[in-house]
Structure formats: structure tokens, C-alpha cells
Motif scaffolding. Structure first.
Motif, PDB file in Angstrom:
ATOM      1  N   HIS A 199       0.837  -1.198   0.000  1.00 11.65           N
ATOM      2  CA  HIS A 199       0.000   0.000   0.000  1.00 11.65           C
ATOM      3  C   HIS A 199       0.874   1.250   0.000  1.00 11.65           C
ATOM      4  O   HIS A 199       1.943   1.258   0.606  1.00 11.65           O
ATOM      5  CB  HIS A 199      -0.898   0.050   1.242  1.00 11.65           C
ATOM      6  CG  HIS A 199      -1.953  -0.986   1.232  1.00 11.65           C
ATOM      7  ND1 HIS A 199      -1.707  -2.294   1.608  1.00 11.65           N
ATOM      8  CD2 HIS A 199      -3.258  -0.920   0.899  1.00 11.65           C
ATOM      9  CE1 HIS A 199      -2.821  -2.983   1.501  1.00 11.65           C
ATOM     10  NE2 HIS A 199      -3.776  -2.174   1.079  1.00 11.65           N
ATOM     11  N   GLU A 200       0.381   2.287  -0.600  1.00 11.06           N
ATOM     12  CA  GLU A 200       1.049   3.582  -0.589  1.00 11.06           C
ATOM     13  C   GLU A 200       0.592   4.350   0.649  1.00 11.06           C
ATOM     14  O   GLU A 200      -0.594   4.587   0.838  1.00 11.06           O
ATOM     15  CB  GLU A 200       0.693   4.360  -1.855  1.00 11.06           C
ATOM     16  CG  GLU A 200       1.417   5.656  -1.990  1.00 11.06           C
ATOM     17  CD  GLU A 200       1.141   6.314  -3.327  1.00 11.06           C
ATOM     18  OE1 GLU A 200       0.509   7.390  -3.312  1.00 11.06           O
ATOM     19  OE2 GLU A 200       1.535   5.752  -4.361  1.00 11.06           O
ATOM     20  N   MET A 201       1.548   4.677   1.520  1.00  8.59           N
ATOM     21  CA  MET A 201       1.225   5.391   2.754  1.00  8.59           C
ATOM     22  C   MET A 201       1.213   6.905   2.521  1.00  8.59           C
ATOM     23  O   MET A 201       0.439   7.622   3.144  1.00  8.59           O
ATOM     24  CB  MET A 201       2.231   5.050   3.843  1.00  8.59           C
ATOM     25  CG  MET A 201       2.336   3.554   4.116  1.00  8.59           C
ATOM     26  SD  MET A 201       0.789   2.800   4.595  1.00  8.59           S
ATOM     27  CE  MET A 201       0.810   3.131   6.322  1.00  8.59           C
ATOM     28  N   SER A 202       2.120   7.389   1.682  1.00  4.92           N
ATOM     29  CA  SER A 202       2.136   8.796   1.289  1.00  4.92           C
ATOM     30  C   SER A 202       2.703   8.871  -0.123  1.00  4.92           C
ATOM     31  O   SER A 202       3.513   8.030  -0.519  1.00  4.92           O
ATOM     32  CB  SER A 202       2.975   9.632   2.263  1.00  4.92           C
ATOM     33  OG  SER A 202       4.339   9.291   2.160  1.00  4.92           O
ATOM     34  N   PRO A 203       2.290   9.853  -0.898  1.00  2.00           N
ATOM     35  CA  PRO A 203       2.737   9.933  -2.287  1.00  2.00           C
ATOM     36  C   PRO A 203       4.212  10.317  -2.401  1.00  2.00           C
ATOM     37  O   PRO A 203       4.766  10.977  -1.527  1.00  2.00           O
ATOM     38  CB  PRO A 203       1.837  11.011  -2.891  1.00  2.00           C
ATOM     39  CG  PRO A 203       1.404  11.830  -1.737  1.00  2.00           C
ATOM     40  CD  PRO A 203       1.357  10.913  -0.552  1.00  2.00           C
ATOM     41  N   SER A 204       4.825   9.889  -3.488  1.00  2.00           N
ATOM     42  CA  SER A 204       6.216  10.233  -3.769  1.00  2.00           C
ATOM     43  C   SER A 204       6.312  11.640  -4.335  1.00  2.00           C
ATOM     44  O   SER A 204       5.437  12.078  -5.082  1.00  2.00           O
ATOM     45  CB  SER A 204       6.803   9.240  -4.781  1.00  2.00           C
ATOM     46  OG  SER A 204       8.066   9.681  -5.231  1.00  2.00           O
ATOM     47  N   MET A 209       8.576  12.269  -6.412  1.00  4.75           N
ATOM     48  CA  MET A 209       9.141  12.004  -7.739  1.00  4.75           C
ATOM     49  C   MET A 209       8.414  10.809  -8.346  1.00  4.75           C
ATOM     50  O   MET A 209       9.019   9.802  -8.700  1.00  4.75           O
ATOM     51  CB  MET A 209      10.638  11.715  -7.618  1.00  4.75           C
ATOM     52  CG  MET A 209      11.429  12.843  -7.017  1.00  4.75           C
ATOM     53  SD  MET A 209      13.135  12.425  -6.638  1.00  4.75           S
ATOM     54  CE  MET A 209      13.759  11.872  -8.193  1.00  4.75           C
ATOM     55  N   ALA A 210       7.109  10.906  -8.462  1.00  2.00           N
ATOM     56  CA  ALA A 210       6.258   9.784  -8.860  1.00  2.00           C
ATOM     57  C   ALA A 210       6.663   9.159 -10.192  1.00  2.00           C
ATOM     58  O   ALA A 210       6.925   9.848 -11.167  1.00  2.00           O
ATOM     59  CB  ALA A 210       4.806  10.244  -8.927  1.00  2.00           C
ATOM     60  N   ASN A 211       6.710   7.819 -10.193  1.00  2.00           N
ATOM     61  CA  ASN A 211       6.972   7.028 -11.393  1.00  2.00           C
ATOM     62  C   ASN A 211       5.627   6.498 -11.863  1.00  2.00           C
ATOM     63  O   ASN A 211       4.941   5.808 -11.105  1.00  2.00           O
ATOM     64  CB  ASN A 211       7.921   5.881 -11.035  1.00  2.00           C
ATOM     65  CG  ASN A 211       8.186   4.939 -12.182  1.00  2.00           C
ATOM     66  OD1 ASN A 211       7.525   4.966 -13.207  1.00  2.00           O
ATOM     67  ND2 ASN A 211       9.156   4.063 -11.990  1.00  2.00           N
ATOM     68  N   PRO A 212       5.215   6.770 -13.099  1.00  3.43           N
ATOM     69  CA  PRO A 212       3.901   6.312 -13.568  1.00  3.43           C
ATOM     70  C   PRO A 212       3.744   4.791 -13.555  1.00  3.43           C
ATOM     71  O   PRO A 212       2.628   4.285 -13.533  1.00  3.43           O
ATOM     72  CB  PRO A 212       3.793   6.850 -14.987  1.00  3.43           C
ATOM     73  CG  PRO A 212       4.979   7.698 -15.226  1.00  3.43           C
ATOM     74  CD  PRO A 212       5.915   7.566 -14.085  1.00  3.43           C
ATOM     75  N   ALA A 213       4.843   4.036 -13.543  1.00  2.77           N
ATOM     76  CA  ALA A 213       4.764   2.574 -13.521  1.00  2.77           C
ATOM     77  C   ALA A 213       4.420   2.041 -12.130  1.00  2.77           C
ATOM     78  O   ALA A 213       4.051   0.881 -11.990  1.00  2.77           O
ATOM     79  CB  ALA A 213       6.090   1.971 -13.987  1.00  2.77           C
ATOM     80  N   VAL A 214       4.543   2.878 -11.110  1.00  2.00           N
ATOM     81  CA  VAL A 214       4.273   2.455  -9.735  1.00  2.00           C
ATOM     82  C   VAL A 214       2.814   2.735  -9.414  1.00  2.00           C
ATOM     83  O   VAL A 214       2.400   3.879  -9.306  1.00  2.00           O
ATOM     84  CB  VAL A 214       5.199   3.187  -8.736  1.00  2.00           C
ATOM     85  CG1 VAL A 214       4.841   2.830  -7.305  1.00  2.00           C
ATOM     86  CG2 VAL A 214       6.656   2.869  -9.036  1.00  2.00           C
ATOM     87  N   LYS A 215       2.055   1.658  -9.282  1.00  2.00           N
ATOM     88  CA  LYS A 215       0.627   1.790  -8.972  1.00  2.00           C
ATOM     89  C   LYS A 215       0.282   0.831  -7.832  1.00  2.00           C
ATOM     90  O   LYS A 215       0.181  -0.365  -8.029  1.00  2.00           O
ATOM     91  CB  LYS A 215      -0.212   1.467 -10.205  1.00  2.00           C
ATOM     92  CG  LYS A 215      -0.021   2.450 -11.349  1.00  2.00           C
ATOM     93  CD  LYS A 215      -1.004   2.170 -12.462  1.00  2.00           C
ATOM     94  CE  LYS A 215      -0.770   2.953 -13.714  1.00  2.00           C
ATOM     95  NZ  LYS A 215      -0.470   4.320 -13.648  1.00  2.00           N
ATOM     96  N   LEU A 216       0.150   1.391  -6.653  1.00  2.00           N
ATOM     97  CA  LEU A 216      -0.262   0.636  -5.475  1.00  2.00           C
ATOM     98  C   LEU A 216      -1.531   1.265  -4.924  1.00  2.00           C
ATOM     99  O   LEU A 216      -1.743   2.478  -5.076  1.00  2.00           O
ATOM    100  CB  LEU A 216       0.818   0.689  -4.389  1.00  2.00           C
ATOM    101  CG  LEU A 216       2.027  -0.210  -4.557  1.00  2.00           C
ATOM    102  CD1 LEU A 216       3.037   0.072  -3.457  1.00  2.00           C
ATOM    103  CD2 LEU A 216       1.626  -1.664  -4.529  1.00  2.00           C
TER     104      LEU A 216
END
Length: 96
Positions: free
Chosen positions: A51-56, A58-65
Motif C-alpha cells: 500500500h502507498e502510505m504517502s505519495p512520492s 518524484m512519482a513514477n507512472p509505472a508504480v501503482k499501489l
């Protein structure tokens, strides 16, 4: 160096990661060994990001949790009571 404390369930000594390999963007397989030579227990473990607890920043579009719900985020903020504080341990070592 890992800051996560892994403890042997048999003798309660610290475990060390001997080797690990990434099998997926969200999954790492690790091989652990007890540091107590008399015990010597070894095990394979899997560390999974769920699970994603807080957003990055430097978000990578391939990372989807999935985003963690409020209850899960609050539970993650509760300090562990069975783990010694690192700074206290360092101060104790200096005093010796």
C-alpha cells in the motif's frame, strides 16, 4: 544497512540478511540467517510493498499501489514498543 530489526523466533537473536533478489518491482526475496551460531536457523522471506502510505515527490507512472486507508496509516504511525530506540542504544554504547 537495514534499520528493520529481524528477530529469530527460536532464540530471539538478531537475524541477518545473507542475500536477496528483486523478483518484481514490489517484491524482494531474502535469505536470512540467525546470528546465534548455536541456533543457526536459516529461512527464506519475502518483503512485499502492498500500500502507498504517502505519495512520492518524484512519482513514477509505472508504480501503482492502492492508497492505504486512514486506519492503516494511523497504525503505521504508532511507535513500536518492543524495539529499542537507536539513539538510546548509541548513548549507552558511548557510556561504556
Amino acid at each position: 544497512m537495514s534499520t528493520y530489526k529481524l528477530v529469530c523466533p527460536h532464540c530471539h537473536a538478531r537475524m541477518r540478511i545473507r542475500t536477496s533478489e528483486g523478483t518484481h518491482i514490489f517484491l524482494r526475496v531474502a535469505y536470512l540467517q540467525c546470528t546465534n551460531e548455536a541456533c543457526g536457523w536459516a529461512v527464506r522471506a519475502e518483503f512485499e510493498m502492498t500500500h502507498e502510505m504517502s505519495p512520492s515527490g518524484m512519482a513514477n507512472p509505472a508504480v501503482k499501489l492502492p492508497i492505504a486507508n486512514v486506519a492503516l496509516r494511523r497504525a503505521a504511525m504508532v511507535p513500536a514498543t518492543d524495539q529499542p530506540d537507536l539513539l538510546n542504544s548509541l548513548e549507552m554504547e558511548r557510556a561504556i
